[in-house]
Design a protein around this motif. Sequence first.
Motif: not given
Length: 308
Positions: A180-204
């Motif tokens: 929680p104190l670090g700065r990390s980014y969503v992984s491909r694995e997490q993108m798949e597991s949270t697709a019931d809420v999130f859709e993912f698009h480009s920020h470049t």
Amino acid sequence: MFKKTTVIVCAAALSLLTAAWAAPRAELGYKACLAQHIAQRKAFTLTHPLPPSGFAGNGTAPPAEAGISAPSVPVLMYHYITPSRYNKEPRNRSIVNAEAFEEDMKYLHERGYYTASLQELEDYVHGFAALPAKTVVLTFDDGYENNVAYAYPVMKKYGFRASMFVVGANVPETNGPFDPLGRSYVSREQMESTADVFEFHSHTYDLHYKTEQHCGLVISAAADADRLAPDIRRMKAAGIDTPYFAYPFGETNYRAVYRLAEEGYRMAFTVKDGYVRPGDHPMYLRRIAVTNETDVAAVLEGAAGAGH
């Protein structure tokens, strides 16, 4: 038509260059450079109309409870979500306390708000579909892992949907234990597991930084159409290939928009404050940045009345 356009461009260039040469000597280089750049930009705009998207609707139907269509829709923009005890930068307006975020979502749920997808918003903008009077769009920029850790469970609890704009180069295949104190980014694995809420698009793919460009101006790297073209190809090759885009830092220009349209992007978001209404230009949509001090009730009330 071509002759008329040429005359207009030449006249604009002459006017701007004359103003530049009239400037004090110390400012001459910058003024002349800026005048040339503006003239070139105007010429490009006049001679390169945006390619037609051929968009004929996504086929989304308004929810059964739609009733009166929304006159405007607030697109809420979040970035970094963290519990207040971990917020070491309370003055950073891009950081929203997890407690405040949960209150925002609870408020939306208790008042019966519908969270629209970007496909539904696109249909709404083009007049192909109505949206309920109580509609909101939830967006998250940059793809921080804490969006999954703290925002995802809250939105899932309320049956909400959201869009996350990720920077492709920052997306790992998988993540270790969440810090929680670090700065990390969503992984491909997490993108798949949270697709019931999130859709993912480009920020470049890898242009979320600022760099010196024309005339010494420091602006978003994504505003450079020559950098943007190969970046788009890399993002699509990475598997993030949707027609929706969010401009890094909200900065863009016509050349960059033209490049995006050429590559099949149909809708893009700025950080300019305001609401989205039917008939808005889909490549320059406004959003409302949410901070710890944002009065969400006032934002929603504004959507019911005025729009922009």
